[in-house]
Design a protein around this motif. Structure first.
Motif, PDB file in Angstrom:
ATOM      1  N   GLY A 165      52.891 -38.802  -6.375  1.00  0.00           N
ATOM      2  CA  GLY A 165      51.640 -39.693  -6.967  1.00  0.00           C
ATOM      3  C   GLY A 165      51.628 -40.953  -6.471  1.00  0.00           C
ATOM      4  O   GLY A 165      52.567 -41.561  -6.381  1.00  0.00           O
ATOM      5  N   GLY A 166      50.318 -41.341  -6.088  1.00  0.00           N
ATOM      6  CA  GLY A 166      50.123 -42.576  -5.612  1.00  0.00           C
ATOM      7  C   GLY A 166      50.353 -42.632  -4.065  1.00  0.00           C
ATOM      8  O   GLY A 166      50.002 -43.866  -3.389  1.00  0.00           O
ATOM      9  N   VAL A 194      42.933 -26.748  -1.958  1.00  0.00           N
ATOM     10  CA  VAL A 194      42.641 -27.903  -2.733  1.00  0.00           C
ATOM     11  C   VAL A 194      41.287 -27.947  -3.527  1.00  0.00           C
ATOM     12  O   VAL A 194      41.436 -28.504  -4.637  1.00  0.00           O
ATOM     13  N   SER A 195      40.067 -27.072  -2.854  1.00  0.00           N
ATOM     14  CA  SER A 195      38.898 -26.793  -3.607  1.00  0.00           C
ATOM     15  C   SER A 195      39.307 -26.302  -4.766  1.00  0.00           C
ATOM     16  O   SER A 195      38.533 -26.552  -5.988  1.00  0.00           O
ATOM     17  N   TRP A 196      39.833 -25.059  -4.812  1.00  0.00           N
ATOM     18  CA  TRP A 196      40.302 -24.388  -5.922  1.00  0.00           C
ATOM     19  C   TRP A 196      41.350 -25.266  -7.140  1.00  0.00           C
ATOM     20  O   TRP A 196      40.697 -25.167  -8.291  1.00  0.00           O
ATOM     21  N   GLY A 202      39.721 -30.004 -13.237  1.00  0.00           N
ATOM     22  CA  GLY A 202      38.400 -30.737 -13.682  1.00  0.00           C
ATOM     23  C   GLY A 202      38.074 -32.071 -12.912  1.00  0.00           C
ATOM     24  O   GLY A 202      37.266 -32.667 -13.082  1.00  0.00           O
ATOM     25  N   ASP A 203      38.503 -32.058 -11.642  1.00  0.00           N
ATOM     26  CA  ASP A 203      38.000 -33.003 -10.640  1.00  0.00           C
ATOM     27  C   ASP A 203      36.742 -32.706 -10.175  1.00  0.00           C
ATOM     28  O   ASP A 203      36.186 -33.628  -9.732  1.00  0.00           O
ATOM     29  N   ASP A 204      36.189 -31.338 -10.357  1.00  0.00           N
ATOM     30  CA  ASP A 204      34.435 -31.540  -9.880  1.00  0.00           C
ATOM     31  C   ASP A 204      33.842 -31.587 -11.192  1.00  0.00           C
ATOM     32  O   ASP A 204      32.365 -31.809 -10.962  1.00  0.00           O
ATOM     33  N   GLN A 205      34.101 -32.307 -12.182  1.00  0.00           N
ATOM     34  CA  GLN A 205      33.317 -32.526 -13.211  1.00  0.00           C
ATOM     35  C   GLN A 205      32.805 -34.009 -13.340  1.00  0.00           C
ATOM     36  O   GLN A 205      33.681 -34.874 -13.049  1.00  0.00           O
ATOM     37  N   SER A 206      31.703 -34.198 -13.524  1.00  0.00           N
ATOM     38  CA  SER A 206      30.960 -35.690 -13.531  1.00  0.00           C
ATOM     39  C   SER A 206      31.461 -36.480 -14.649  1.00  0.00           C
ATOM     40  O   SER A 206      31.723 -35.853 -15.612  1.00  0.00           O
ATOM     41  N   GLY A 207      31.684 -37.482 -14.280  1.00  0.00           N
ATOM     42  CA  GLY A 207      32.111 -38.665 -15.337  1.00  0.00           C
ATOM     43  C   GLY A 207      33.732 -38.663 -15.548  1.00  0.00           C
ATOM     44  O   GLY A 207      34.273 -39.166 -16.519  1.00  0.00           O
ATOM     45  N   ARG A 208      34.387 -37.604 -14.803  1.00  0.00           N
ATOM     46  CA  ARG A 208      35.858 -37.502 -14.995  1.00  0.00           C
ATOM     47  C   ARG A 208      36.686 -38.343 -13.948  1.00  0.00           C
ATOM     48  O   ARG A 208      36.148 -38.010 -12.537  1.00  0.00           O
ATOM     49  N   VAL A 213      42.449 -37.037  -4.050  1.00  0.00           N
ATOM     50  CA  VAL A 213      41.429 -37.740  -3.274  1.00  0.00           C
ATOM     51  C   VAL A 213      42.013 -37.546  -1.785  1.00  0.00           C
ATOM     52  O   VAL A 213      43.072 -37.451  -1.453  1.00  0.00           O
ATOM     53  N   THR A 214      40.748 -37.141  -1.101  1.00  0.00           N
ATOM     54  CA  THR A 214      40.805 -36.995   0.298  1.00  0.00           C
ATOM     55  C   THR A 214      41.017 -38.277   1.236  1.00  0.00           C
ATOM     56  O   THR A 214      40.089 -39.108   1.067  1.00  0.00           O
ATOM     57  N   VAL A 215      41.882 -38.325   2.081  1.00  0.00           N
ATOM     58  CA  VAL A 215      42.109 -39.491   2.988  1.00  0.00           C
ATOM     59  C   VAL A 215      41.882 -39.035   4.369  1.00  0.00           C
ATOM     60  O   VAL A 215      42.715 -38.092   4.918  1.00  0.00           O
TER      61      VAL A 215
END
Length: 225
Positions: A165-166, A194-196, A202-208, A213-215
């Motif tokens: 993490g990080g 990664v997409s699945w 819940g990374d695809d949910q707005s406001g969350r 993160v893609t670098v």
């Protein structure tokens, strides 16, 4: 320091592998016969036995069976030149935790070593980031208190990213650690997983908050906070 017992009678394999393990920070002792492997594996300072299937005087299968009876918690990674699936199954039935076929790439074998020791040592059994709770022992992930159904590879990918993490981890490193080989780096395998995984946590949910993160041009980073 984690100590590894390397049971391999082929110097062309044992020497480079021992040096690679030492560079990775492991203590390493080499034995070249089955009886020696069995005897030295009784020393409790060794946490991992890398065991060649074709040892002289006593083959690796018999060594593994006897080691399992004497030290059931010792991690055993079997090396085999045999590529038939039946031989792999026999090796696992004898008590090996994992196996690597010869010839192998050092990066792949070292990744297997790290993964096996993580499982055996119980490193980071519970990982948490916000409302994501990962239980490594139970292979269970909760998101917002609800079970997230992850396939085995998705679980391993999430665990690896959370453990780092990080940090930015390269695509090649992820493929080596999670898939056991960087040969897939030109494929879409990692991107699909990664997409699945993003959808399931819940990374695809707005406001969350976005955790994975893609670098661009490098790889990915898991943001724990």
């Amino acid at each position: 320091m984690t100590d590894v017992l390397l049971a391999e009678d082929d110097e062309a394999i044992a020497g480079p592998l021992a040096r690679a393990l030492t560079r990775e920070g492991y203590g390493c002792e080499i034995v070249t016969t089955g009886p020696d492997a069995l005897e030295r594996s009784k020393d409790t300072r060794f946490e991992l036995l890398v065991l060649d299937l074709g040892l002289p005087e006593m083959d690796g299968l018999e060594v593994c069976r006897r080691v399992r009876a004497a030290r059931p918690q010792l991690a055993v990674l079997m090396l085999t030149a045999r590529t038939d699936e039946v031989d792999f199954v026999v090796g696992l039935d004898a008590g090996a935790d994992d196996y690597v076929g010869k010839p192998f790439r050092l990066a792949e074998l070292l990744a297997r070593v790290r993964a096996l020791l993580r499982r055996k040592q119980g490193v980071d059994l519970v990982l948490e980031a916000g409302d994501i709770h990962l239980d490594a022992r139970g292979r269970r992930v909760l998101v917002g208190g609800k079970d997230a159904t992850l396939a085995n590879r998705e679980f391993d990918l999430l665990r690896f990213l959370m453990e780092r993490g990080g940090e930015v981890v390269s695509r090649e490193e992820i493929l080596t650690e999670v898939w056991g080989s960087a040969d897939l780096r030109s494929s879409k395998t990692l991107d699909m997983h990664v997409s699945w995984l993003r959808r399931k946590i819940g990374d695809d949910q707005s406001g969350r908050k976005k955790r994975i993160v893609t670098v661009r041009g490098v790889g990915f980073r898991f943001d724990p906070d």
